[in-house]
Design an enzyme around this catalytic site. Structure first.
Site, PDB file in Angstrom:
ATOM      1  N   LYS A  15      -6.911  29.046  -1.791  1.00  0.00           N
ATOM      2  CA  LYS A  15      -6.909  29.540  -0.404  1.00  0.00           C
ATOM      3  C   LYS A  15      -6.502  28.418   0.534  1.00  0.00           C
ATOM      4  O   LYS A  15      -6.584  27.229   0.188  1.00  0.00           O
ATOM      5  CB  LYS A  15      -8.296  30.070   0.008  1.00  0.00           C
ATOM      6  CG  LYS A  15      -9.453  29.041  -0.012  1.00  0.00           C
ATOM      7  CD  LYS A  15      -9.643  28.233   1.250  1.00  0.00           C
ATOM      8  CE  LYS A  15     -10.809  27.243   1.144  1.00  0.00           C
ATOM      9  NZ  LYS A  15     -10.680  26.059   1.956  1.00  0.00           N
ATOM     10  N   PRO A  98      -5.334  21.870  -7.566  1.00  0.00           N
ATOM     11  CA  PRO A  98      -5.892  20.508  -7.492  1.00  0.00           C
ATOM     12  C   PRO A  98      -7.358  20.560  -7.039  1.00  0.00           C
ATOM     13  O   PRO A  98      -7.693  21.296  -6.107  1.00  0.00           O
ATOM     14  CB  PRO A  98      -5.008  19.824  -6.442  1.00  0.00           C
ATOM     15  CG  PRO A  98      -3.753  20.639  -6.392  1.00  0.00           C
ATOM     16  CD  PRO A  98      -4.132  22.039  -6.740  1.00  0.00           C
ATOM     17  N   SER A 107     -14.553  27.048  -5.944  1.00  0.00           N
ATOM     18  CA  SER A 107     -15.192  28.272  -5.423  1.00  0.00           C
ATOM     19  C   SER A 107     -14.531  29.507  -6.019  1.00  0.00           C
ATOM     20  O   SER A 107     -15.197  30.487  -6.358  1.00  0.00           O
ATOM     21  CB  SER A 107     -15.049  28.332  -3.899  1.00  0.00           C
ATOM     22  OG  SER A 107     -15.687  27.231  -3.301  1.00  0.00           O
ATOM     23  N   SER A 108     -13.213  29.453  -6.146  1.00  0.00           N
ATOM     24  CA  SER A 108     -12.480  30.592  -6.692  1.00  0.00           C
ATOM     25  C   SER A 108     -12.805  30.788  -8.175  1.00  0.00           C
ATOM     26  O   SER A 108     -12.978  31.919  -8.639  1.00  0.00           O
ATOM     27  CB  SER A 108     -10.979  30.355  -6.510  1.00  0.00           C
ATOM     28  OG  SER A 108     -10.251  31.481  -6.895  1.00  0.00           O
ATOM     29  N   ASP A 140     -17.814  29.191   0.536  1.00  0.00           N
ATOM     30  CA  ASP A 140     -16.462  29.753   0.371  1.00  0.00           C
ATOM     31  C   ASP A 140     -16.381  30.766  -0.766  1.00  0.00           C
ATOM     32  O   ASP A 140     -15.363  31.448  -0.902  1.00  0.00           O
ATOM     33  CB  ASP A 140     -15.466  28.635  -0.010  1.00  0.00           C
ATOM     34  CG  ASP A 140     -15.066  27.790   1.165  1.00  0.00           C
ATOM     35  OD1 ASP A 140     -15.514  28.078   2.293  1.00  0.00           O
ATOM     36  OD2 ASP A 140     -14.298  26.828   0.943  1.00  0.00           O
TER      37      ASP A 140
END
Ligand code: C5P
Length: 305
Positions: A15, A98, A107-108, A140
């Site tokens: 993001k 990265p 977080s993803s 997040d």
């Protein structure tokens, strides 16, 4: 040997924060934010298969220890399901995003873990129910259960979906430096005059919602001055980016990754070609639609003969 036919591979996007304003410090120690998240087409891949107990292997640049958010996400789901104790999985994480760059990779990965294990273990939790463990894992993380574009309020975890801009390309410029604990550090070093009222972010959100094309002048990040103070080499890196393209470059999250926007892939590639002369890496990726409108899940694996 692991039976590949039982494995499920899912992709976890990056993001950027098209806008991020810090309104002030809250009683719980966190900061009140208004931010516009936009999911970006740079992906980590998680391959998950049934196994006794929980285990994780990592390929690429990420913490592989018990601290990895992927294992914490799996444990959080186990705690929330009745037969939790009997659940297990082996997860292989292939990093492309990265780490520690402000692009939300960790977080993803955590959100993708919640989504895929919820399906694999038949936990039947809906997105709102998954958002609870998600927000405990990090402010997040809930965004990545939805993707697309979203306005984040509260700690960044109170989300309103926004219309995803059409034909938006991102040039992600990632310098080769990082700072341990940088998010807490950046928020901790903010000065009161760096707090803003959220109106820029709300204006951007309203433009997105109405389908008004956005420009790089609208990009904003209230953490940018703190990041320039904390990362010794960031000011020089940003000056290099500005020589490459006079478009505005913005910090993503707590940095140090920076990005700019382009309306077409060719334009983005042209900027990236020049930015690749700087140290670090540079990626050209599209802004992504929400999770419900693109196929995160691969077709089901063929049943074993
Ligand atoms: O939620 P997450 O673990 O990503 O946050 C890391 C740190 O960043 C928090 O411990 C807090 O110090 C700071 N933070 C904040 N306000 C937010 C989000 C994060 O102060 N809205």
């Amino acid at each position: 040997m692991r039976r590949a036919e039982h494995a499920i591979t899912v992709h976890a996007p990056a993001k950027v924060n098209l806008s991020l304003e810090v309104l002030g410090r809250r009683a719980d120690g966190y900061h009140e934010l208004r931010t516009v998240f936009q999911a970006a087409g740079l992906f980590d891949a998680l391959t998950v298969e049934d196994a006794p107990g929980l285990s994780l292997t990592v390929e690429g640049d990420a913490p592989g220890s018990g601290d990895n958010l992927v294992l914490r996400a799996a444990r959080a789901l186990i705690e929330r399901t009745p037969e939790g104790g009997e659940r297990g999985a082996h997860i292989h994480l292939r990093k492309n995003i990265p780490a520690g760059a402000g692009l939300g990779g960790g977080s993803s990965d955590a959100a993708a873990t919640l989504l895929v294990l919820n399906r694999m273990w038949d936990c039947a939790l809906n997105r709102e129910q998954l958002a609870e463990p998600a927000r405990e894992l990090g402010a997040d993380v809930p965004f990545f259960l939805y993707g697309g574009a979203a306005l984040g309020a509260g700690r960044g975890d109170v989300l309103t979906p926004l219309r995803t801009p059409s034909q938006l390309w991102l040039v992600l410029a990632v310098p080769p430096f990082s700072l341990p604990g940088k998010t807490a550090r950046m928020f901790g070093r903010l000065t009161r005059d760096e707090y803003t009222d959220g109106s820029r972010t709300l204006a951007l959100a309203s433009d997105l919602e109405r389908g008004v094309p956005i420009t790089t002048e609208q990009l904003y990040n209230g953490l940018f001055p703190a990041a320039l103070r904390e990362f010794d080499d960031l000011a020089g890196y940003v000056a290099g980016l500005r020589r490459v393209s006079t478009l505005d470059w913005m910090l993503s999250g707590a940095g140090p990754a920076c990005f700019t926007l382009a309306g077409a892939r060719e334009e983005a590639e042209e900027i990236a070609g020049l930015a690749r002369r700087l140290p670090g890496t540079c990626h050209v990726v599209p802004a992504l639609e929400p999770l419900s409108s693109y196929d995160l899940w691969p077709p089901p694996p063929p049943s074993p003969a």
